[in-house]
Write an enzyme that holds these catalytic residues in place. Sequence first.
Site, PDB file in Angstrom:
ATOM      1  N   ASN A 285      -5.053   1.306  11.708  1.00  0.00           N
ATOM      2  CA  ASN A 285      -5.725   1.691  12.939  1.00  0.00           C
ATOM      3  C   ASN A 285      -6.712   0.595  13.333  1.00  0.00           C
ATOM      4  O   ASN A 285      -7.202  -0.141  12.482  1.00  0.00           O
ATOM      5  CB  ASN A 285      -6.461   3.011  12.757  1.00  0.00           C
ATOM      6  CG  ASN A 285      -5.515   4.172  12.559  1.00  0.00           C
ATOM      7  OD1 ASN A 285      -4.495   4.274  13.242  1.00  0.00           O
ATOM      8  ND2 ASN A 285      -5.834   5.054  11.626  1.00  0.00           N
TER       9      ASN A 285
ATOM     10  N   GLY B 100       1.983   4.634   4.002  1.00  0.00           N
ATOM     11  CA  GLY B 100       2.945   3.661   3.504  1.00  0.00           C
ATOM     12  C   GLY B 100       4.042   4.301   2.683  1.00  0.00           C
ATOM     13  O   GLY B 100       5.224   3.949   2.809  1.00  0.00           O
TER      14      GLY B 100
ATOM     15  N   LYS C 230      -3.724   3.810  21.116  1.00  0.00           N
ATOM     16  CA  LYS C 230      -3.942   4.471  19.827  1.00  0.00           C
ATOM     17  C   LYS C 230      -5.391   4.278  19.370  1.00  0.00           C
ATOM     18  O   LYS C 230      -6.014   5.209  18.820  1.00  0.00           O
ATOM     19  CB  LYS C 230      -2.985   3.882  18.774  1.00  0.00           C
ATOM     20  CG  LYS C 230      -3.244   4.328  17.322  1.00  0.00           C
ATOM     21  CD  LYS C 230      -2.911   5.781  17.081  1.00  0.00           C
ATOM     22  CE  LYS C 230      -3.190   6.230  15.643  1.00  0.00           C
ATOM     23  NZ  LYS C 230      -2.361   5.582  14.624  1.00  0.00           N
TER      24      LYS C 230
ATOM     25  N   GLY D  98      -0.298   4.500  -0.004  1.00  0.00           N
ATOM     26  CA  GLY D  98      -1.004   5.715   0.345  1.00  0.00           C
ATOM     27  C   GLY D  98      -0.059   6.632   1.086  1.00  0.00           C
ATOM     28  O   GLY D  98       1.159   6.406   1.119  1.00  0.00           O
TER      29      GLY D  98
ATOM     30  N   GLY E 143       0.833  -1.195   0.000  1.00  0.00           N
ATOM     31  CA  GLY E 143       0.000   0.000   0.000  1.00  0.00           C
ATOM     32  C   GLY E 143       0.868   1.246   0.000  1.00  0.00           C
ATOM     33  O   GLY E 143       1.702   1.424   0.890  1.00  0.00           O
TER      34      GLY E 143
ATOM     35  N   GLU F  25     -13.344   4.309   6.776  1.00  0.00           N
ATOM     36  CA  GLU F  25     -13.015   3.156   7.622  1.00  0.00           C
ATOM     37  C   GLU F  25     -13.946   3.043   8.824  1.00  0.00           C
ATOM     38  O   GLU F  25     -13.553   2.516   9.866  1.00  0.00           O
ATOM     39  CB  GLU F  25     -11.564   3.264   8.109  1.00  0.00           C
ATOM     40  CG  GLU F  25     -10.518   2.982   7.059  1.00  0.00           C
ATOM     41  CD  GLU F  25      -9.128   2.930   7.664  1.00  0.00           C
ATOM     42  OE1 GLU F  25      -8.525   1.833   7.680  1.00  0.00           O
ATOM     43  OE2 GLU F  25      -8.638   3.967   8.126  1.00  0.00           O
TER      44      GLU F  25
END
Length: 304
Positions: free
Chosen positions: A103, A12, A186, A9, A7, A269
């Site tokens: 996440n 990444g 997190k 994005g 990935g 998400e």
Amino acid sequence: MNIVIQGAGALGAYFGGRLQEAGQDVTFLVRKRRAEQLRQHGLMIKSVKGNYNIEPLHIIEKAEEIKDVDLVITAVKGYHIQGALNDLKALVDKGAKVVPLLNGMEHIEILQRELGKENVLGGLAFIIATLDEKGHVVHTSEQHRLVFGPLDPSQQRICDMFQTIIQKANVQAEYSDDIHRALWEKYVFITAFSGITTATNMPIGPIRRTKETFAVYEDLVNEMAELARAYSYPLTDEKRKGIIDTVFQLPEESTSSMHQDRRKGLALEVEHLQGGALRMAERKGLKLPVLKTIYGVIKLLENE
């Protein structure tokens, strides 16, 4: 190390680029559309921490093209994790360990079940970055932190190796010997932060200035802390307050990646973060009414 970034994005591409800048062998495993964009425009990091042109840029579209791999950093969105499994299985078969920088929490169980517990390390990232119209990374905050650690005792050697190389990179690298707790902390923050910014369609500045709206954010953090406690990771009052106060360290226009996706009309998400938390709460018989309301608001926007 031979590192594959699954990935490319903003997240990444940023950390992969910084690792290549530090002298590591980095290959980006991406989907066809992203590969075409990268071949046309290349890949640059435009950052308050220093710009970097990722060159040479190694791109592949199929995991089978990789010969040697030590570590995979998977940085796909939560809704792509199922589609990423075949490539991850192929790379694990070649001897790779996997560091997911997603996440949430549900993906850890999925990856351990599909890839084997010994092959999945713990990882998380703190960064505010996005892609511009050419697909280059735009990093606007001082924070570019990557935390990692073993979820299984057998992973100590690979963690030590990764710690040695990432310390040379232009990132804030942190090894954690209690990575599961770090993941939960997190998750508490990002579920609340992404929830309030996406639902209000506002960056953090106006939210923290509006007492009534900021109170909703506080309620979200407190409910997520209840969830962490239910899963045997209680947060101290000091830690919970620290998570709430984190937003006062961010620039006025800072926002979550989910809110950025809403602005761009991309998929959200919400199922991976807020939906996942509600599913986990249900398994423990826990009610999270504020989170449920925020989830309902964002769910309406999921496929716009």
